[in-house]
Motif scaffolding. Structure first.
Motif, PDB file in Angstrom:
ATOM      1  N   GLN A  83      83.559 -81.180  72.848  1.00  0.00           N
ATOM      2  CA  GLN A  83      83.674 -81.466  74.275  1.00  0.00           C
ATOM      3  C   GLN A  83      82.836 -82.705  74.577  1.00  0.00           C
ATOM      4  N   VAL A  84      83.504 -83.806  74.919  1.00  0.00           N
ATOM      5  CA  VAL A  84      82.808 -85.065  75.206  1.00  0.00           C
ATOM      6  C   VAL A  84      82.965 -85.372  76.694  1.00  0.00           C
ATOM      7  N   LYS A  94      91.268 -85.340  66.530  1.00  0.00           N
ATOM      8  CA  LYS A  94      92.361 -85.668  67.443  1.00  0.00           C
ATOM      9  C   LYS A  94      92.053 -85.176  68.852  1.00  0.00           C
ATOM     10  N   VAL A  95      92.502 -85.942  69.832  1.00  0.00           N
ATOM     11  CA  VAL A  95      92.326 -85.545  71.233  1.00  0.00           C
ATOM     12  C   VAL A  95      93.291 -84.411  71.564  1.00  0.00           C
ATOM     13  N   ILE A  96      92.755 -83.340  72.122  1.00  0.00           N
ATOM     14  CA  ILE A  96      93.577 -82.191  72.516  1.00  0.00           C
ATOM     15  C   ILE A  96      94.077 -82.373  73.941  1.00  0.00           C
ATOM     16  N   THR A  97      93.137 -82.645  74.853  1.00  0.00           N
ATOM     17  CA  THR A  97      93.513 -82.802  76.259  1.00  0.00           C
ATOM     18  C   THR A  97      92.423 -83.540  77.013  1.00  0.00           C
ATOM     19  N   LEU A 135      86.866 -85.169  77.528  1.00  0.00           N
ATOM     20  CA  LEU A 135      87.861 -85.150  76.463  1.00  0.00           C
ATOM     21  C   LEU A 135      87.530 -84.023  75.498  1.00  0.00           C
ATOM     22  N   TYR A 136      88.557 -83.286  75.105  1.00  0.00           N
ATOM     23  CA  TYR A 136      88.406 -82.232  74.097  1.00  0.00           C
ATOM     24  C   TYR A 136      89.112 -82.684  72.830  1.00  0.00           C
ATOM     25  N   LEU A 137      88.400 -82.576  71.709  1.00  0.00           N
ATOM     26  CA  LEU A 137      88.934 -83.047  70.433  1.00  0.00           C
ATOM     27  C   LEU A 137      88.800 -81.967  69.358  1.00  0.00           C
ATOM     28  N   ALA A 168      93.916 -92.031  77.136  1.00  0.00           N
ATOM     29  CA  ALA A 168      95.184 -91.889  76.412  1.00  0.00           C
ATOM     30  C   ALA A 168      95.042 -90.786  75.377  1.00  0.00           C
ATOM     31  N   ARG A 169      96.038 -89.947  75.291  1.00  0.00           N
ATOM     32  CA  ARG A 169      95.973 -88.857  74.306  1.00  0.00           C
ATOM     33  C   ARG A 169      96.258 -89.353  72.886  1.00  0.00           C
TER      34      ARG A 169
END
Length: 233
Positions: free
Chosen positions: A151-152, A170-173, A162-164, A49-50
């Protein structure tokens, strides 16, 4: 119709076929793959979820709002958010977004690696563990080359990533193998082998125009076949 037209059309049709065969196959295969994969899965909505629901109420933000707003040049909007167990007040100003601790009113301190992993895990909708967490000054193309991010990567079968934002957490995408497969065929489809964004590039326009010419020569040859059948009868 002049026989020379049929002769030239046949020759042109043959060579155009040689030139376009692979690309037409790529267009057809790419169209099949992209239409078969739901966009929800491409965007990873089934993986992570974003955004998460805010568990805090207005009473959980005791910090002085006047003091926070005074630290931002030309504030335009205020949003109440959270990061893990910390309430966050974000002020959207003319020069960017500024996050503050909703308890103390002090600027929000950039999350550590362990906090970033915990937040990424909180957004995850599947059972997986983080296999790698890397802070990047510039992200890869799949995140739009954004600056200063985390980058996780998780160990699931889709290599969910997930990119934060490094400053806010915050989650980017969300990216995955599904997205990368879709992106590859999208590249073949629009023939932009660099950034994969230019749908109006000269190579695509040229091949599209040549394909139209290929179809026209094919129609001419079809008319010739119809004419010959009528003569035979």
């Amino acid at each position: 119709m002049n026989k020379r037209i049929f002769k030239h059309a046949r020759k042109l049709h043959k060579w155009l076929g040689y030139l376009l065969a692979l690309q037409i196959f790529a267009w057809l295969l790419g169209g099949l793959v992209m239409s078969a994969i739901p966009l929800e899965k491409v965007h990873g909505k089934h993986l992570a979820a974003r955004q998460l629901d805010n568990p805090f109420t207005q009473a959980d933000y005791p910090a002085s709002l006047d003091n926070i707003v005074s630290q931002v040049l030309r504030p335009q909007q205020i949003t109440y958010e959270h990061f893990l167990t910390t309430p966050i007040i974000t002020v959207h100003g003319q020069s960017g977004d500024y996050s503050f601790n909703g308890l103390t009113g002090r600027p929000f301190i950039a999350p550590t690696q362990s906090q970033i992993i915990a937040n990424a895990k909180a957004h995850l909708l599947i059972d997986a563990q983080a296999s790698q967490a890397v802070k990047l000054s510039t992200g890869p193309r799949e995140v739009g080359y954004k600056k200063n991010i985390w980058q996780v990567t998780f160990d699931d079968s889709f290599s969910t990533t997930l990119y934060l934002h490094a400053d806010s957490g915050k989650v980017i995408t969300v990216r995955s193998t599904i997205w990368r497969i879709f992106d590859f065929f999208w590249m073949l489809h629009i023939m932009d082998y660099d950034e994969r964004e230019d749908f109006n590039n000269p190579l695509l326009i040229s091949f599209s125009a040549t394909s139209v010419l290929f179809c026209i020569t094919g129609i001419i040859l079809l008319l010739q076949n119809i004419r010959l059948r009528r003569r035979t009868r």
